[in-house]
Design an enzyme around this catalytic site. Structure first.
Site, short mmCIF file in Angstrom:
data_model
loop_
_atom_site.label_atom_id
_atom_site.label_comp_id
_atom_site.label_asym_id
_atom_site.label_seq_id
_atom_site.Cartn_x
_atom_site.Cartn_y
_atom_site.Cartn_z
N ASP A 175 0.85 -1.20 0.00
CA ASP A 175 0.00 0.00 0.00
C ASP A 175 0.89 1.25 0.00
OD1 ASP A 175 -2.25 1.59 0.21
OD2 ASP A 175 -2.41 1.39 2.38
N GLU A 208 2.69 5.10 -3.99
CA GLU A 208 2.63 6.04 -5.14
C GLU A 208 3.89 6.91 -5.26
OE1 GLU A 208 0.09 5.71 -2.88
OE2 GLU A 208 -0.95 4.35 -4.26
N ASP A 228 -8.93 3.65 -2.11
CA ASP A 228 -9.90 4.13 -1.11
C ASP A 228 -11.18 4.62 -1.77
OD1 ASP A 228 -7.99 3.43 0.67
OD2 ASP A 228 -7.24 5.47 0.97
C1 GLC Z 1 -4.71 3.36 2.87
C2 GLC Z 1 -5.23 2.15 2.12
C3 GLC Z 1 -6.30 1.47 2.92
C4 GLC Z 1 -5.75 1.10 4.28
C5 GLC Z 1 -5.22 2.34 4.99
C6 GLC Z 1 -4.53 2.00 6.31
O1 GLC Z 1 -5.69 4.32 2.95
O2 GLC Z 1 -5.65 2.49 0.84
O3 GLC Z 1 -6.77 0.33 2.25
O4 GLC Z 1 -6.74 0.50 5.07
O5 GLC Z 1 -4.27 2.98 4.16
O6 GLC Z 1 -3.48 1.14 6.12
#
Ligand code: GLC
Length: 802
Positions: free
Chosen positions: A396, A399, A471
């Site tokens: 995650d 980017e 998200d």
């Molecule tokens: C980011 C991710 C989400 C995750 C959050 C906390 O917003 O896109 O899926 O739950 O981080 O890790």
């Protein structure tokens, strides 16, 4: 008159020059103008690369393309005003003054041409290629882009962005796949712009003359594809790679939230699935499993015994996936930080100091995944996870997301020893992180298949990772947008994708959850996830009715798993997606692009899914040409028509294409590992011959690469009225021992032969038109009830050894 590069850098340099001379090179030509060189190379008979560069300053992307030109025959004609290169599939005509390109298909039809007046243009380091808009031209693909199926009239940019709670038309979001397909009266073509700098695509936005693509810097380096949409996707994924076969468990249902903790809560949720007999394979741990969000650590208070918890979950049939963010907390004594510094793996500013950005753990450094030594370091770090038995890693914030959302543009990336800044590297970072995670896990797991999930991406990442669309928001429109994102990614070579079921941001309501989980069951990556402080969002959180619906559809996913796994295999071999936008099989049917129908898709080649908004009771849907069967009632419909129908909440509009062959595990229980011994084959009557390749293997190792699988070609031939179950090949011993065939839409004695053997006893089926699958719906019984209804007719089904 042509302007030259004596002009100030921000003055347009039109048309890239006048051709002065050319050389024949392997599989193509090198063209020279006063400003640029152009290599025009046939990679395959239907794939042509056009690479514009300044001699000795070529600036290309080393990551996306994995193929070299094949040896093929092309002819080259040099005439006064043009040069023409021709293979069996494409003719490229190059006008010399000013230089511009036209592409013709094998029937001589013009399928794509530069706008002669605008051609290829430079402004400073920015370069643009202008293509003439064709009459009725539609544009599809371009990866994870919001908006409609047809992108005509819109413009997009590629700049991987943390887009929390993105709007329905926001752009850019997380991933960049600069590949699109054009469709018009004369034919279809594809274009892949292989450049990782920020890029821009204009599909007739704010103009009625051209479509264009631009890069902020680097070379214009694009690949042109010809043929049908299906052929273009095959060739694009030949060039940039296809997904490896994922572990079977990852195709099951995955339950996630931000975050389940402590460990007892994780166990409670897992056990509840087992008690309620809702099938599931995976529990996902979000950032709270870590000590202060420090990667490769565990929160000792909430997760005192990770090994024990992972084992306990394994004992009840679960795999565990953990989140892995790239930010490494700057903290003396934290071994990951200290070893990263000592092994010199972090991204730096031009003055040599490490870049610091703030994210969940506080101020962080970030590994430079474009550097081999950093990827090797990641392998060592990941070992603390793989040693615990973890096989799934969710990448995650890659980017790279940092608070402020403005990654400095002067960060230095190694770029495999050819240093580059953020401008060239940002769009590739997530790809290289996912690649590193895949390679690291694969090495550490010694023969077991890893599962990697990513948020940021660039073309080619399908070789390493699945993707979820970040998200999203708990609204019906977002659910439908999610369908289009998955379908668009599928058109762009990325087969294994999905979105947060129930919506990540905001509170989901019961109707929305019911609708979303139904669609999720027909989405390649199937995971529920929701944000911290949002309402509970497990299948049982929305009352009894929605729990039952959720259980039914999750369990249906498992029953259809032999179909799904076989489609995944097909996808690894062809690049064609699991969720097939109707633009693949019905590219020239204008109806499928209409707003009312653009969310419809085929799951595999045979099941049509028509998503319905969460508060809609009626759905207008479109069945393309052919004949279609209602999935639940077997009622058949002629295609090429719109249908308006009322749908109760428990019914997702699903149709099966005539001649379909659909394998089902009716006895599955708990998870993907427990399939039972019986395989059902559902055969739908139709006029066209069809084949389906059944695929099975151990679901978790790489033994299938050495022939340890069970594959069978099943053929339905309506002209000779025969169903043929082919010989098994491969050395895997199938867990299936019995086969049962169910015939849909046949009349008595209409099908004479099974496997060449005359069958008197059998057969025929349904219609079971008075059968209402919802009447007494109990958990997990959709398919069973169809079967029960069918067996009431006795002779309708046959059993024999598999
Ligand atoms: C980011 C991710 C989400 C995750 C959050 C906390 O917003 O896109 O899926 O739950 O981080 O890790």
């Amino acid at each position: 008159m042509l302007k030259t590069n004596n002009f100030p850098p921000d003055t347009p340099l039109k048309n890239g020059g006048i051709l002065s001379n050319h050389l024949t090179i392997e599989s193509g030509v090198q063209l020279r103008t006063s400003s640029f060189y152009y290599d025009v190379i046939f990679y395959k008979s239907d794939v042509v690369r056009v690479h514009q560069y300044v001699p000795d300053q070529s600036d290309t992307d080393p990551y996306a393309v994995i193929e070299n030109p094949m040896e093929i025959q092309i002819s080259i004609v040099d005439a006064e005003e043009i040069i023409a290169l021709e293979s069996d599939d494409v003719k490229v005509q190059i006008n010399k003054s000013p230089i511009h390109f036209s592409f013709y298909d094998k029937d001589g039809k013009l399928i794509n041409a530069d706008d002669a007046g605008l051609g290829m243009e430079c402004q400073g380091t920015q370069k643009t290629v202008y293509k003439l808009l064709q009459e009725s031209e539609k544009f599809i693909g371009l990866g994870e882009k919001t908006g409609g199926l047809n992108r005509r009239g819109k413009g997009f940019q590629n700049w991987n962005t943390d887009a929390f709670a993105y709007g329905l038309d926001d752009d850019p979001i997380y991933a960049s796949i600069p590949f699109y397909i054009g469709i018009h009266n004369q034919g279809t073509y594809g274009i892949f712009l292989d450049n990782t700098y920020k890029s821009y695509f204009n599909f007739g936005a704010s103009n009625n003359r051209f479509s264009s693509f631009s890069v902020d810097a680097g070379d214009i380096d694009y690949y042109f594809f010809s043929g049908s949409v299906e052929n273009i996707i095959r060739s694009y994924t030949w060039l940039t790679g296809r997904m490896p076969l994922p572990p079977l468990w990852s195709l099951g249902y995955q339950q996630c939230r931000y975050s389940y903790y402590p460990d007892k809560e994780v166990m409670n949720v897992a056990q509840k699935f087992r008690q309620k007999n809702i099938f599931i394979d995976v529990m996902v741990l979000d950032i709270h499993y870590m000590d202060q969000y420090k990667i490769f650590s565990w929160d000792e208070r909430n997760f005192p015994d990770p090994r024990g918890m992972i084992k306990a979950l394994e004992d009840i049939g679960f795999e565990v996936v953990v989140i892995c963010d790239p930010g490494i907390k700057i903290e003396e004594g934290y071994h990951v930080y200290e070893s990263g510094v000592s092994e010199d793996v972090f991204l730096k500013y031009p003055d040599g100091s490490c870049y610091e950005g703030k994210v969940w753990p506080g101020w962080c450094h970030f590994p430079d995944f474009t550097k081999e030594s950093a990827r090797n370091w990641w392998t060592k770090m990941l070992k603390s996870y793989t040693d615990l038995g973890l096989k799934g890693f969710w990448n995650d914030m890659n980017e790279i997301a940092t608070w402020g959302n403005m990654l400095p543009e002067n960060i230095q990336f190694s770029f495999e020893g050819k240093p580059a800044t953020t401008r060239k590297s940002r769009n590739i970072y997530g790809f290289q992180m996912a690649r590193s995670s895949f390679e690291s896990a694969k090495e550490n797991l010694k023969g077991k298949r890893p599962f990697i999930l990513t948020r940021a991406a660039f073309a080619g990442i399908q070789r390493y990772s699945a993707l979820w669309t970040g998200d999203n928001v708990a609204t019906s429109d977002h659910m439908l947008l999610g369908v289009r994102l998955v379908n668009s990614l599928g058109l762009s070579g990325f087969a294994y994708t999905g979105n947060d079921i129930g919506g990540f941001c905001g509170d989901c309501d019961s109707r929305l959850f019911a609708r979303w989980i139904q669609i999720g069951a027909f989405t390649p990556f199937f995971r529920s996830h929701s944000m911290i402080n949002s309402k509970d969002s497990e299948p049982w959180s929305f009352g009894e009715e929605v729990e039952e619906i959720s259980a039914n559809y999750i369990n249906l996913r498992y029953k259809l798993m032999p179909y799904t796994y076989s489609i995944f295999l097909y996808s690894t071999e062809t690049g064609l997606p699991v969720a097939r936008s109707l633009a693949i099989d019905y590219s020239h049917d204008e109806n499928i692009y209409k707003g009312d129908y653009e969310n419809q898709y085929l799951y595999g080649k045979s099941i049509l899914v028509a998503p319905i908004g969460s508060h809609d009771r009626y759905l207008k849907l479109y069945l393309p040409k052919g004949r279609w069967y209602d999935f639940f009632t077997d009622k058949s419909f002629e295609g090429n028509q719109e249908i308006m129908k009322e749908y109760q909440l428990e019914e997702l509009p699903l149709f099966v294409k005539s001649s379909a062959i659909i394998p089902v595990y009716p006895e599955v229980n708990r998870n993907t590992k427990e399939k039972g011994e019986l395989l059902e084959l559902h055969i739908y009557n139709g006029e066209e011959a069809n084949t389906f390749e059944y695929y099975e293997d151990d679901g978790m190792t790489y033994d299938h690469e050495n022939g340890v699988y069970h594959r069978r070609i099943i053929t339905f031939d309506p002209s000779s009225k025969a169903l043929k179950i082919g010989e098994a090949y491969g050395s895997y011993e199938s867990s299936i021992s019995k086969l049962k065939v169910l015939f849909h839409g046949f009349k008595a004695n209409e099908l004479d032969k099974i496997d060449g053997i005359k069958t008197e006893s059998y057969v025929f089926v349904k219609p079971i038109s008075d059968f209402d699958p919802y009447k007494d719906t109990t958990q997990g019984k959709f398919i069973d009830e169809v079967q029960t209804a069918a067996t009431e007719y006795k002779r309708e089904t046959m059993m024999f050894n598999w």
